[in-house]
Design an enzyme around this catalytic site. Structure first.
Site, PDB file in Angstrom:
ATOM      1  N   PRO A   9      25.907  -3.666  18.938  1.00 34.73           N
ATOM      2  CA  PRO A   9      25.419  -4.780  19.754  1.00 34.73           C
ATOM      3  C   PRO A   9      23.911  -4.965  19.724  1.00 34.73           C
ATOM      4  CG  PRO A   9      26.162  -2.948  21.120  1.00 34.73           C
ATOM      5  CD  PRO A   9      26.618  -2.658  19.723  1.00 34.73           C
ATOM      6  N   ASN A  10      23.533  -6.228  19.678  1.00 38.73           N
ATOM      7  CA  ASN A  10      22.139  -6.693  19.740  1.00 38.73           C
ATOM      8  C   ASN A  10      21.341  -6.446  18.465  1.00 38.73           C
ATOM      9  OD1 ASN A  10      22.342  -7.604  22.508  1.00 38.73           O
ATOM     10  ND2 ASN A  10      22.444  -5.446  23.052  1.00 38.73           N
ATOM     11  N   ARG A  17      14.038  -9.280  18.494  1.00 41.71           N
ATOM     12  CA  ARG A  17      14.301  -8.559  19.735  1.00 41.71           C
ATOM     13  C   ARG A  17      13.288  -7.426  19.934  1.00 41.71           C
ATOM     14  NH1 ARG A  17      18.723  -3.717  19.721  1.00 41.71           N
ATOM     15  NH2 ARG A  17      18.716  -3.338  21.936  1.00 41.71           N
ATOM     16  N   TYR A  22      11.496  -2.332  17.882  1.00 36.95           N
ATOM     17  CA  TYR A  22      12.403  -2.401  16.735  1.00 36.95           C
ATOM     18  C   TYR A  22      11.797  -3.044  15.488  1.00 36.95           C
ATOM     19  CZ  TYR A  22      15.799  -1.123  20.313  1.00 36.95           C
ATOM     20  OH  TYR A  22      16.467  -0.466  21.311  1.00 36.95           O
ATOM     21  N   ASN A  71      24.746   2.439  13.196  1.00 36.42           N
ATOM     22  CA  ASN A  71      23.904   2.321  14.385  1.00 36.42           C
ATOM     23  C   ASN A  71      24.750   1.589  15.420  1.00 36.42           C
ATOM     24  OD1 ASN A  71      22.062   1.827  16.374  1.00 36.42           O
ATOM     25  ND2 ASN A  71      20.459   1.047  15.016  1.00 36.42           N
ATOM     26  N   ALA A  74      23.706   0.361  21.870  1.00 34.58           N
ATOM     27  CA  ALA A  74      23.941   0.908  23.212  1.00 34.58           C
ATOM     28  C   ALA A  74      25.306   1.591  23.341  1.00 34.58           C
ATOM     29  CB  ALA A  74      23.817  -0.209  24.244  1.00 34.58           C
ATOM     30  N   GLU A  95      25.062   8.897  12.120  1.00 36.36           N
ATOM     31  CA  GLU A  95      24.567   8.059  13.230  1.00 36.36           C
ATOM     32  C   GLU A  95      23.075   7.811  13.008  1.00 36.36           C
ATOM     33  OE1 GLU A  95      25.280   9.706  17.199  1.00 36.36           O
ATOM     34  OE2 GLU A  95      23.385   8.860  17.885  1.00 36.36           O
ATOM     35  N   HIS A  97      19.444   5.594  14.364  1.00 39.81           N
ATOM     36  CA  HIS A  97      18.740   4.758  15.336  1.00 39.81           C
ATOM     37  C   HIS A  97      17.378   4.403  14.775  1.00 39.81           C
ATOM     38  CE1 HIS A  97      21.789   5.487  18.290  1.00 39.81           C
ATOM     39  NE2 HIS A  97      21.742   6.758  17.949  1.00 39.81           N
ATOM     40  N   ARG A 104      12.707   7.901  24.817  1.00 37.46           N
ATOM     41  CA  ARG A 104      12.956   6.730  25.662  1.00 37.46           C
ATOM     42  C   ARG A 104      13.722   7.141  26.926  1.00 37.46           C
ATOM     43  NH1 ARG A 104      15.273   2.022  22.125  1.00 37.46           N
ATOM     44  NH2 ARG A 104      14.629   0.851  23.976  1.00 37.46           N
TER      45      ARG A 104
END
Ligand code: DQA
Length: 141
Positions: A9-10, A17, A22, A71, A74, A95, A97, A104
């Protein structure tokens, strides 16, 4: 060698964004560069904002692709379903990111998929995807 890159998502908004976190590049542009750089690898790219669609995609390719770079955005921190799907397939998953999730908010420090993955790469910007691809290359048949 067939590698699927999955974004959750996103991540369709990359380049627009929260660019201070990012970056300014869209994933589509980055993906073109990746395909050029590793021209002997057959890449597929899939993005969805919907948890069930991400799970369906893992099931669809998870018994015939050589590798998956994922990725989950969330959903990394919330989805038992994605973690279970990775446990249930044969194709190895890394995985990734873009940001350093450990620098964070605390809720980003937990991953419900990491234990079912080969490993985790975080904080290297879009290069996190390339580093994951490089891991899989020596495994090439
Ligand atoms: C992300 C980190 C996640 O915590 C966040 O929800 C994202 C992007 C990253 O690539 O840094 O959407 O997965």
């Amino acid at each position: 060698m067939q590698i699927l890159i999955i974004n959750g998502p996103n991540l369709n908004l990359l380049g627009k964004r929260e660019t201070s976190i990012y970056g300014e590049d869209s994933f589509e542009d980055y993906f073109i560069g990746l395909q050029r750089e590793f021209s002997d690898i057959s890449f597929e790219y899939y993005q969805s904002n919907i948890e069930g669609e991400l799970i369906n995609k893992l099931h669809e390719v998870g018994f015939n692709y050589d590798a998956i770079v994922m990725n989950a955005g969330a959903y990394t921190h919330t989805s038992i379903g994605i973690g279970d799907a990775i446990a249930g397939i044969e194709t190895p998953v890394i995985e990734v990111h873009i940001s350093n999730v450990y620098a964070r908010e605390e809720y980003r420090h937990q991953s419900l998929m990491a234990k079912n993955c080969v490993g985790v790469i975080a904080g290297m910007g879009l290069n996190s995807y390339k580093l994951a691809v490089l891991h899989f290359i020596p495994l090439q048949k």
